[in-house]
Design an enzyme around this catalytic site. Structure first.
Site, PDB file in Angstrom:
ATOM      1  N   GLU A  79       0.796  -1.187  -0.055  1.00 16.79           N
ATOM      2  CA  GLU A  79      -0.027  -0.053  -0.184  1.00 16.79           C
ATOM      3  C   GLU A  79       0.895   1.209   0.078  1.00 16.79           C
ATOM      4  O   GLU A  79       2.015   1.227   0.539  1.00 16.79           O
ATOM      5  CB  GLU A  79      -0.961   0.005   1.262  1.00 16.79           C
ATOM      6  CG  GLU A  79      -1.940  -1.156   1.232  1.00 16.79           C
ATOM      7  CD  GLU A  79      -2.871  -1.276   2.555  1.00 16.79           C
ATOM      8  OE1 GLU A  79      -4.120  -1.370   2.446  1.00 16.79           O
ATOM      9  OE2 GLU A  79      -2.494  -0.773   3.771  1.00 16.79           O
ATOM     10  N   CYS A  92       3.328   8.535   0.973  1.00 19.10           N
ATOM     11  CA  CYS A  92       3.929   7.709   1.832  1.00 19.10           C
ATOM     12  C   CYS A  92       4.099   6.419   1.074  1.00 19.10           C
ATOM     13  O   CYS A  92       3.181   5.811   0.860  1.00 19.10           O
ATOM     14  CB  CYS A  92       3.010   7.462   3.034  1.00 19.10           C
ATOM     15  SG  CYS A  92       3.412   6.413   4.409  1.00 19.10           S
ATOM     16  N   CYS A  99       6.606  -6.581   6.959  1.00 13.38           N
ATOM     17  CA  CYS A  99       7.684  -6.123   7.820  1.00 13.38           C
ATOM     18  C   CYS A  99       7.916  -7.243   8.677  1.00 13.38           C
ATOM     19  O   CYS A  99       7.441  -7.636   9.403  1.00 13.38           O
ATOM     20  CB  CYS A  99       7.201  -4.688   8.480  1.00 13.38           C
ATOM     21  SG  CYS A  99       8.874  -3.865   9.061  1.00 13.38           S
ATOM     22  N   CYS A 103       6.920  -4.597  15.525  1.00 12.46           N
ATOM     23  CA  CYS A 103       6.819  -3.794  16.528  1.00 12.46           C
ATOM     24  C   CYS A 103       5.320  -4.064  16.835  1.00 12.46           C
ATOM     25  O   CYS A 103       4.300  -4.375  15.853  1.00 12.46           O
ATOM     26  CB  CYS A 103       6.897  -2.347  15.847  1.00 12.46           C
ATOM     27  SG  CYS A 103       8.445  -1.917  15.350  1.00 12.46           S
ATOM     28  N   CYS A 106       2.214  -1.964  15.595  1.00  5.79           N
ATOM     29  CA  CYS A 106       2.081  -1.380  14.250  1.00  5.79           C
ATOM     30  C   CYS A 106       1.356  -2.704  13.706  1.00  5.79           C
ATOM     31  O   CYS A 106       1.514  -3.799  13.670  1.00  5.79           O
ATOM     32  CB  CYS A 106       3.423  -1.413  13.724  1.00  5.79           C
ATOM     33  SG  CYS A 106       3.299  -1.111  11.874  1.00  5.79           S
ATOM     34  N   GLU A 147      10.700  -1.770   6.775  1.00  6.67           N
ATOM     35  CA  GLU A 147      11.753  -1.047   7.225  1.00  6.67           C
ATOM     36  C   GLU A 147      12.980  -0.599   5.996  1.00  6.67           C
ATOM     37  O   GLU A 147      13.446  -1.636   5.627  1.00  6.67           O
ATOM     38  CB  GLU A 147      12.636  -1.700   8.254  1.00  6.67           C
ATOM     39  CG  GLU A 147      13.741  -1.369   8.893  1.00  6.67           C
ATOM     40  CD  GLU A 147      14.032   0.342   9.304  1.00  6.67           C
ATOM     41  OE1 GLU A 147      12.815   0.578   9.968  1.00  6.67           O
ATOM     42  OE2 GLU A 147      14.707   0.822   8.799  1.00  6.67           O
ATOM     43  N   CYS A 319      -0.420   6.251   9.687  1.00  6.94           N
ATOM     44  CA  CYS A 319       1.098   5.514  10.106  1.00  6.94           C
ATOM     45  C   CYS A 319       0.760   4.318  10.751  1.00  6.94           C
ATOM     46  O   CYS A 319       0.008   4.594  11.675  1.00  6.94           O
ATOM     47  CB  CYS A 319       1.950   6.419  10.892  1.00  6.94           C
ATOM     48  SG  CYS A 319       2.978   7.705  10.113  1.00  6.94           S
TER      49      CYS A 319
HETATM   50  N1  SAH Z   1       9.970   0.879   9.642  1.00  7.44           N
HETATM   51  C1  SAH Z   1       9.969   2.253   9.516  1.00  7.44           C
HETATM   52  C2  SAH Z   1       9.037   2.715   8.796  1.00  7.44           C
HETATM   53  C3  SAH Z   1       7.458   2.484   8.575  1.00  7.44           C
HETATM   54  S1  SAH Z   1       6.621   2.925  10.228  1.00  7.44           S
HETATM   55  C4  SAH Z   1      10.046   3.134  10.936  1.00  7.44           C
HETATM   56  O1  SAH Z   1       9.974   2.446  11.859  1.00  7.44           O
HETATM   57  O2  SAH Z   1      10.056   4.351  11.176  1.00  7.44           O
HETATM   58  C5  SAH Z   1       6.316   4.471  10.126  1.00  7.44           C
HETATM   59  C6  SAH Z   1       5.996   5.290  11.379  1.00  7.44           C
HETATM   60  O3  SAH Z   1       4.588   4.960  11.958  1.00  7.44           O
HETATM   61  C7  SAH Z   1       6.892   4.821  12.707  1.00  7.44           C
HETATM   62  O4  SAH Z   1       7.331   6.297  13.308  1.00  7.44           O
HETATM   63  C8  SAH Z   1       6.177   4.116  13.585  1.00  7.44           C
HETATM   64  O5  SAH Z   1       6.641   4.220  14.878  1.00  7.44           O
HETATM   65  C9  SAH Z   1       4.854   4.765  13.153  1.00  7.44           C
HETATM   66  N2  SAH Z   1       3.653   3.723  13.672  1.00  7.44           N
HETATM   67  C10 SAH Z   1       3.537   2.496  13.592  1.00  7.44           C
HETATM   68  N3  SAH Z   1       2.357   2.072  13.909  1.00  7.44           N
HETATM   69  C11 SAH Z   1       1.669   3.330  14.194  1.00  7.44           C
HETATM   70  C12 SAH Z   1       0.261   3.637  14.718  1.00  7.44           C
HETATM   71  N4  SAH Z   1      -0.441   2.560  14.927  1.00  7.44           N
HETATM   72  N5  SAH Z   1      -0.247   4.782  15.008  1.00  7.44           N
HETATM   73  C13 SAH Z   1       0.878   5.768  14.674  1.00  7.44           C
HETATM   74  N6  SAH Z   1       2.012   5.635  14.238  1.00  7.44           N
HETATM   75  C14 SAH Z   1       2.465   4.279  14.204  1.00  7.44           C
END
Ligand code: SAH
Length: 328
Positions: A79, A92, A99, A103, A106, A147, A319
């Protein structure tokens, strides 16, 4: 491409023409490339096909943002999100199918990891959205699925296509790569010729909580990440620290204090992102009042502080909500 063209015994400037046809004029076929001789077009068509991502689905949010679900040639899905804000048109971008970082908060993590995206697939997310929206994309954030620092070779190659004047012609200075904070990748970025902006998803100033919520933190201590961030901010570009605000996890004033202590002496921006909830995950955004208090406390510091407006939440385009249409 240059080497392929050279191997065929064709003049090098031809590769630039072909590149422009594909990336700037959206040619889907060699036959339309009218500034190239008929014979060459024919021989190229016999040897190559021009492929691209297919739009599987589009979802629009009231605020104008739009989520694209793309089908890749091997029937995987990724996406990307189009985010208009006045003159600024941002995409974006995803860099991996799923991934591997897992985390806890996420949604992309729920998909697991399928594979790295190829450079042309990454760049094609941008070409297709630009074609569909009929606007010039001005900014990019590599904050979609995956990532980027685990796929640096392809990401760097994609940046060549993206920033080239015969490619998509989007400046690296208007491109931000966001990482969960991988020491090896940061080291590589520091010495690479890339001129992109860097964002680090610090999220949890408490190392113990960070390790629990972001397993990758076990091999990548905050201290080492910050050492490299400091170097990056001095030698390349200002660094942004992302901070996803999650209810009862990292939203106390004590957390804000710890954050400022950690970032002391690093010229940087802090981007607060109130948590975007996902139906299958137990985490919540803090109340407006708590967010406001946290934000106001940080505003007293020397850092530039931004509070992210939630975009496209109702279409799960915020995000950390991208999950490739896999999770219903
Ligand atoms: N792997 C990379 C890029 C993808 S995540 C990274 O970690 O930066 C992009 C951003 O979204 C990151 O800052 C992550 O912490 C944030 N993120 C992940 N899940 C989220 C959520 N449910 N709400 C808001 N931000 C989130």
């Amino acid at each position: 491409m240059n080497t392929v063209i050279a191997d065929l015994g064709i003049e090098p400037y031809r590769s630039q023409q072909i590149f422009q046809w594909i990336w700037q004029k959206n040619a889907a076929d060699f036959s339309v490339m009218t500034n190239i001789s008929k014979e060459l077009r024919k021989s190229l068509s016999e040897k190559f096909t021009i492929s691209g991502l297919k739009i599987e689905k589009k979802l629009s949010a009231k605020d104008g943002s739009e989520k694209f679900l793309f089908r890749l040639e091997d029937n995987n899905f990724v996406e990307a999100v189009f985010i208009p804000e006045g003159k600024r048109k941002t995409i974006c971008v995803s860099t991996q199918v799923g991934c591997p970082l897992a985390c806890k908060f996420c949604a992309t993590a729920l998909m697991g990891f399928a594979r790295n995206m190829k450079a042309y697939e990454i760049a094609d997310e941008i070409r297709i959205i630009q074609r569909e929206k009929k606007v010039k994309i001005t900014n990019l954030v590599f904050m979609g699925m995956g990532e980027p620092l685990l796929n640096l070779k392809e990401v760097a190659e994609a940046m060549d296509i993206i920033s080239s004047s015969v490619g998509l012609s989007i400046s690296q200075k208007r491109t931000t790569i966001s990482t969960a904070g991988l020491v090896d990748g940061l080291d590589y970025l520091l010495t690479s010729p890339l001129k992109v902006k860097l964002a680090i998803s610090l999220n949890f100033p408490n190392e113990k909580v960070r390790k629990k919520m972001m397993p990758v933190a076990k091999q990548n201590p905050i201290k080492e990440i910050l050492k490299l961030a400091r170097e990056y901010s001095h030698t390349k570009n200002m660094v942004t620290f992302e901070y996803v605000l999650i209810d009862n996890l990292n939203d106390r004033l004590k957390d804000a204090q710890n954050l400022l202590k950690l970032l002391k002496g690093i010229p940087s921006k802090i981007n607060l992102i109130p948590y975007n909830p996902h139906p299958t995950l137990p985490y919540k955004s803090p109340s407006q009042e708590k967010i406001k208090k946290f934000h106001q406390y940080l505003l007293l510091s020397k850092h530039t502080i931004t509070l992210r407006k939630s975009r496209g939440r109702e279409i799960l385009a915020g995000c950390g909500q991208l999950a490739g249409g896999v999770i219903k």
